[in-house]
Design a protein around this motif. Structure first.
Motif, mmCIF file in Angstrom:
data_model
loop_
_atom_site.group_PDB
_atom_site.id
_atom_site.type_symbol
_atom_site.label_atom_id
_atom_site.label_comp_id
_atom_site.label_asym_id
_atom_site.label_seq_id
_atom_site.Cartn_x
_atom_site.Cartn_y
_atom_site.Cartn_z
ATOM 1 N N GLY A 26 9.965 -6.997 6.254
ATOM 2 C CA GLY A 26 9.582 -7.164 7.648
ATOM 3 C C GLY A 26 8.945 -8.516 7.854
ATOM 4 O O GLY A 26 8.441 -9.127 6.906
ATOM 5 N N SER A 28 6.004 -10.771 9.679
ATOM 6 C CA SER A 28 4.674 -10.587 10.230
ATOM 7 C C SER A 28 4.094 -11.951 10.547
ATOM 8 O O SER A 28 4.539 -12.976 10.015
ATOM 9 C CB SER A 28 3.780 -9.857 9.219
ATOM 10 N N GLN A 63 0.601 -6.921 11.084
ATOM 11 C CA GLN A 63 0.942 -5.569 10.658
ATOM 12 C C GLN A 63 1.891 -5.637 9.483
ATOM 13 O O GLN A 63 2.685 -6.582 9.365
ATOM 14 C CB GLN A 63 1.612 -4.804 11.798
ATOM 15 N N THR A 64 1.808 -4.619 8.637
ATOM 16 C CA THR A 64 2.721 -4.507 7.508
ATOM 17 C C THR A 64 2.961 -3.035 7.229
ATOM 18 O O THR A 64 2.288 -2.170 7.784
ATOM 19 C CB THR A 64 2.183 -5.224 6.256
ATOM 20 N N VAL A 65 3.917 -2.751 6.372
ATOM 21 C CA VAL A 65 4.214 -1.378 5.986
ATOM 22 C C VAL A 65 4.100 -1.265 4.471
ATOM 23 O O VAL A 65 4.753 -2.006 3.731
ATOM 24 C CB VAL A 65 5.628 -0.950 6.445
ATOM 25 N N GLN A 67 4.883 0.799 1.173
ATOM 26 C CA GLN A 67 5.974 1.697 0.819
ATOM 27 C C GLN A 67 5.807 2.183 -0.614
ATOM 28 O O GLN A 67 5.484 1.390 -1.501
ATOM 29 C CB GLN A 67 7.308 0.966 0.946
ATOM 30 N N PHE A 87 5.475 6.082 3.201
ATOM 31 C CA PHE A 87 5.140 4.769 3.750
ATOM 32 C C PHE A 87 4.050 4.918 4.798
ATOM 33 O O PHE A 87 3.840 6.005 5.340
ATOM 34 C CB PHE A 87 6.374 4.065 4.329
ATOM 35 N N LYS A 89 2.183 2.402 8.052
ATOM 36 C CA LYS A 89 2.055 1.147 8.784
ATOM 37 C C LYS A 89 0.569 0.800 8.891
ATOM 38 O O LYS A 89 -0.257 1.663 9.200
ATOM 39 C CB LYS A 89 2.669 1.276 10.182
ATOM 40 N N ALA A 91 -2.266 -2.142 10.408
ATOM 41 C CA ALA A 91 -2.572 -3.294 11.268
ATOM 42 C C ALA A 91 -3.974 -3.780 10.917
ATOM 43 O O ALA A 91 -4.916 -2.983 10.903
ATOM 44 C CB ALA A 91 -2.492 -2.901 12.735
#
Length: 181
Positions: A26, A28, A63-65, A67, A87, A89, A91
């Motif tokens: 993703g 960011s 933000q990131t995820v 996993q 996972f 999310k 912020a």
């Protein structure tokens, strides 16, 4: 179609292909780090809890995820190197950190036994890899599971049960009306 389970990131892992944008990648406005991975369990039902700390190492909010991927050390069937199982999310403001908790159930360690038509967890060690994408693994843990059969209710069965209950309630209502007349 003969890839079976080995499609997408599982195919890339199996054939050591480095994609330009790996699964879970993703964009960011910031950068992130993680550390302190701890795996608790498995408990009596085979559930495992993962905790780790995620930090925004950049200069902007972002933000990131996070996993979590699972892989058995030895399996009676062909299994992918990584299977995404949990996972979250996150912020964070610049320089901020937070603790992240991910929950894995016994079903997350299971494989489908076609002959028995049930989900099986094989006894043995399982590697849990945690990162920001399938190719950006930053921490690993290992847990040992006991052999078990996982009982699951299929959504179709749940809908059938809900439909049956609704029909019985409707029938009860109809019988009440008849009794009143």
């Amino acid at each position: 179609y003969d890839e079976g389970l080995f499609v997408g990131y599982r195919h890339y892992d199996r054939h050591a292909i480095a994609p330009l944008f790996p699964f879970g990648h993703g964009l960011s406005y910031s950068t992130f780090g993680m550390g302190g991975l701890a795996a608790t369990g498995p408990d009596a039902e085979g559930n495992v809890t993962l905790t780790l700390r995620v930090t925004n190492t950049g200069t902007r909010a972002g933000q990131t995820v996070v996993q979590a991927y699972v892989h058995p050390a030895a399996a009676p069937v062909d299994r992918p190197d990584r299977e995404l199982k949990a996972f979250a999310k996150v912020a964070l403001d610049p320089g901020a950190s937070t603790d992240v908790t991910l929950h894995l159930t016994a079903r997350d360690f299971a494989w489908f036994d076609v002959a028995s038509r049930v989900w099986q967890v094989s006894a043995g060690d399982y590697r849990i890899a945690v990162g920001f994408s399938s190719a950006d693994i930053l921490a690993e843990a290992q847990v040992t599971q006991a052999a078990t059969t996982v009982v699951t209710i299929v959504v179709k069965d749940v809908l059938t049960i809900v439909g049956l209950v609704a029909w019985l309630l409707w029938l009860d209502w109809q019988l009440t009306l008849v009794a009143l007349v």
